[in-house]
Design an enzyme around this catalytic site. Sequence first.
Site, PDB file in Angstrom:
ATOM      1  N   CYS A  86      -7.569  81.550  40.079  1.00 40.01           N
ATOM      2  CA  CYS A  86      -8.160  80.872  41.241  1.00 40.01           C
ATOM      3  C   CYS A  86      -7.098  80.519  42.267  1.00 40.01           C
ATOM      4  CB  CYS A  86      -8.941  79.637  40.802  1.00 40.01           C
ATOM      5  SG  CYS A  86      -8.032  78.510  39.725  1.00 40.01           S
ATOM      6  N   TYR A  87      -5.997  79.929  41.844  1.00 42.58           N
ATOM      7  CA  TYR A  87      -4.952  79.568  42.794  1.00 42.58           C
ATOM      8  C   TYR A  87      -4.361  80.805  43.473  1.00 42.58           C
ATOM      9  CZ  TYR A  87      -4.953  74.756  40.937  1.00 42.58           C
ATOM     10  OH  TYR A  87      -5.292  73.474  40.560  1.00 42.58           O
TER      11      TYR A  87
END
Lengths: 348, 348, 348, 348
Positions: free
Chosen positions: A150-151
């Site tokens: 996600c990051y």
Amino acid sequence: MDRLRVGIVGASGYSGAVATRLVVAHPRLALTFATSDRVAGSSLGVELGALLPQDVRFVPNASAIEHAEACDAVILATTAEVSLRLAPAFAEKGKQVIDLSGAFRLDASSYPRWYGFTHDAPGWLDGAHYGLPELFGAPPRTAIVANPGCYPTAALLALAPLLRERLVLPASIVVDAKSGVSGAGRQSGDAYSFMEVDDDVRAYKILEHQHTPEIVRGLSRFADRTATDSVEVTFTAHLLPVKRGLLATCYARPRSGTTSSHVVECLAQAYRGARFVRVVPPAEVMLKRVVGTNLAQVGATANQDVVVAIGAIDNLLKGAAGQALQNLNRMNGWDEDLGLGHLERVAP
Amino acid sequence: MDRLRVGIVGASGYSGAVATRLVVAHPRLALTFATSDRVAGSSLGVELGALLPQDVRFVPNASAIEHAEACDAVILATTAEVSLRLAPAFAEKGKQVIDLSGAFRLDASSYPRWYGFTHDAPGWLDGAHYGLPELFGAPPRTAIVANPGCYPTAALLALAPLLRERLVLPASIVVDAKSGVSGAGRQSGDAYSFMEVDDDVRAYKILEHQHTPEIVRGLSRFADRTATDSVEVTFTAHLLPVKRGLLATCYARPRSGTTSSHVVECLAQAYRGARFVRVVPPAEVMLKRVVGTNLAQVGATANQDVVVAIGAIDNLLKGAAGQALQNLNRMNGWDEDLGLGHLERVAP
Amino acid sequence: MDRLRVGIVGASGYSGAVATRLVVAHPRLALTFATSDRVAGSSLGVELGALLPQDVRFVPNASAIEHAEACDAVILATTAEVSLRLAPAFAEKGKQVIDLSGAFRLDASSYPRWYGFTHDAPGWLDGAHYGLPELFGAPPRTAIVANPGCYPTAALLALAPLLRERLVLPASIVVDAKSGVSGAGRQSGDAYSFMEVDDDVRAYKILEHQHTPEIVRGLSRFADRTATDSVEVTFTAHLLPVKRGLLATCYARPRSGTTSSHVVECLAQAYRGARFVRVVPPAEVMLKRVVGTNLAQVGATANQDVVVAIGAIDNLLKGAAGQALQNLNRMNGWDEDLGLGHLERVAP
Amino acid sequence: MDRLRVGIVGASGYSGAVATRLVVAHPRLALTFATSDRVAGSSLGVELGALLPQDVRFVPNASAIEHAEACDAVILATTAEVSLRLAPAFAEKGKQVIDLSGAFRLDASSYPRWYGFTHDAPGWLDGAHYGLPELFGAPPRTAIVANPGCYPTAALLALAPLLRERLVLPASIVVDAKSGVSGAGRQSGDAYSFMEVDDDVRAYKILEHQHTPEIVRGLSRFADRTATDSVEVTFTAHLLPVKRGLLATCYARPRSGTTSSHVVECLAQAYRGARFVRVVPPAEVMLKRVVGTNLAQVGATANQDVVVAIGAIDNLLKGAAGQALQNLNRMNGWDEDLGLGHLERVAP
């Protein structure tokens, strides 16, 4: 027209549950099996929501491979350790594999330090496709698709075009990211209780987060290979008192001559026509415009000292399950937004 | 023992209200007057809480100076424009002045750009004391005390000792800060409604926040004057879905040889004996440990590429009203924590 | 197959925005116009989210009637005063009218007290259809559809079957309801600011809420007409620190002989086959299972002194815009869940 | 002047932690020991906040009785099962005992059903004092003080005066209460995770909450003994997405002739001079005015069918630890607000 048969491993975790809902609602997919040790034996409808079949039941994780013949594709929403074993097992049977874990995202040499294990499937790792479609295109059908973290998804979407166009220097990049609680996965225990999380913000895994090498590796593919500097990223993750959504505020040093309009134009150009990336002024990049959707928002500005580029996504959709479906769509030659285009933001 | 008589201008805003409560509860202070246009005529008890006097009423802001003779000190919790006029007016009458606005924090030349006005009291500005006690000591009685901004308080507490000990380079500093909604002051309008703020996070005033030059100016007093590089700070503020609390995640480049234990030890040394600063591991710096108190938490770590230093405060206490009282205490030779020591964190 | 052409008045309010999104995504509807004074001239895509057309713009509310010829149906998401005028105007032109306001929900005699105006379209009022499909069936095409209020929707779904089956007495009913902030509509001003609403709960309009007579009127249609007691309801609304969702906890006196299994079975029977109502144990009725969907959850239990029946809905969907589409679907002979069936709960 | 020596059992739970902070800050109390199995061996300062002693350490719960000689009073912030054993043990040694559990609040006959055990200290139970000072006065020194439950505290403060003055009927009382998460005590596990609790509201233990008989018993002491009807209460608890604070909305049938001004005046009269109860209009009874303080707010209104009375408290202060200190103060003849008067509400 036959539907592609999809199994999901880890279907009751947050990402797995979202993936399961998306698969069930997808016009070209059929859910074949869904595994979960936590709620094995219970029905999908009971556990995951009213729209899911009441009569289909979770099976134990250990039985996943037994169901391989019944599926054409598998989505692995499980730990890197489990994916390391399952992804090759399904791939060897000719199944399409989308792995939401980090098991196929790095160079083999990075695994001992960042994931705590030695990678024992380096062949599959070398052939794996890093599935961030806006930057790396459609996955080949035969590769394991390493669905990005996600990051990294937010950071790469914000920074990669700027690096590719040589508007920023590869060294001294800072990614200061803030994520909702679902990013930690389904956790019990005090640390993720309402009493601990609400009204609080803190950094975690400082200088030790496993998404750091993933961001470096992703950005390195866009950096000037002739430059003397290599990509160097400081990444810090923070836990926010929200359920979903992730904002990455990225700082990079501008190359001499880079202006604010350069960076704005660069992002606009990079994502022209992109179905799932919206370029907006950086102060308008915000969780509430993306949560509930597979969209990323990116925006940037600059002065002579710094370029600030911000990206926001729903960590469970564009940062996990939504991107998995997007990869599956492109892998099979379908419209990129099939089964994803109806997702609307939650904010009124 | 006579109490010091204190007036408060802007006493119904968030910082002003907290200051009013602290003054009323302080063993050496007596509240003389409290101004507020919004609730002029209403009683302090009704507006600000049960512990405040029911029979003392807010007076209009415009009447502040008329009450000067009745006070020994004044706390200005108002806009920079109003403070620019009122602070010298009270100071000329020999009153102690604690100004919570930015009107006396910068060099005169910075005001047109960052505050939109020309500073017309440069004499008082030159003599003003920047009131961050742990770094700049006790205020002299005759100076206007420029009570620091909330973001600069957190950033300077985290970074200044590292710069003073030459552990980090002054260039390329990044301060990525996150603040609760009360930091914006009492606001009406859509932008700060529950519907807009809850479940959301976004950056604001990117590269244009008026706390940027304040952080630069504060850090510059600790930087190596012989160095060729001057202090250069990129500051970004983010709005969090919490009421109170501020976390500043700061990134600086280490000088060659700086290690993680150097930065940890440096902070420990800097704040040994400090009543209101606690040094903890950086992943334990968090809002919930400071909200409700006048405490700051700071923590740092490093690798060869970067130093990460994090500071957290309650923006209304250590970042505003609490620090104002701390300054008043030191200015008058009292114990630093008089009237502040009972404040306990809100988190159970 | 031609699409039904729909106009929306008040399309930038919370309910109106949700209605607009639903109309745009609906396979049998086409959006003809959308009015909003607040953002007139701006595009739907910019204001309401990425999936809406960028090139369709809001027109002023006053121009609504000018667009009547271009539409087959209109959804009024505006005040009762405006609906009182617009609903008959559109209906007289033969347009299907779904009114989200309270202007056509009560007896004419109730309007002065509860809405502060005299109803000047009593003919249309008498013919209006109260659009709660699970209890009152499909709307006729020629009637103005009075789309129920959010609180009455939840309360009636929980209580009406119990009253119809004579399991509870009509007197001394208590409805204690709790709603998210969006129920108040788009509000600016201090009262709905994050600082005021977060971490707080309070009752409002106690004994004076205009949904009280609507609940009484709705329940009365299910009460035993031969009974001496008429329906008597105490209704209290509370404001919750959440964006969306509404829970109504209802208390009624059991008729002699009523048991817990009677009430459970009664609800199960009443909603057997209902697409949008789920009967669950009352402690499992909760906001997070319905928010984001057009579903209602209801559940009940009893002892010899009391029947407790609880209903939960998303106030903007089943409590407003979703129910409006459900009514439109049934009015036109389509599947009840057309354009609604894809809505999934927000909670992972 | 010697300080009263106080020990705390269960000092790291939410109520226990608040009690510990209050004892440490109290001018007439000295903390002797604090037990906690969860963090035994760790220091109070580390676990509970900066103002607590760093050098005092938690001891195991099992060692509590060994410390009896070193204390004059003990606060039991533990389960009813543990209190049932410890309270008499301390009381027999002549220690003042404040029990925050339910072990000494009901008639012996109620324990098997509501607490799941047979009460084996009926003598101490008969002599126990129900410690709600505004309604039941100062505790005798030799009785075990049964500190009231959080829900009963709010409900009794709102309803008891109305019953005492015969303004409401004892039958058909409904108490619909809403509480923050800390009311559940320190819990780990999914049910109290941020992901489950935030954005949600639900009822729990419907018709089975152990505070029901406590409310009935408390109210019965104010009901007309000659009346044919006995007190009958339906109580429902709801879980709110807030940390602290509890609102009880109470419904009762008015006696013939009761008006709204009667109930308003009755509450005003009942709490005239009460240090910790404020009577306000019922729509102004709200969590944010009481959280952080030992105050209760109550308010009421009526029409011919119903009386609505609302009470709000901080469940950890007036609903637990604050009231415990208030009882200790009165028991020892001190000012009621000693060590409590400085508590200010958290809301700015």
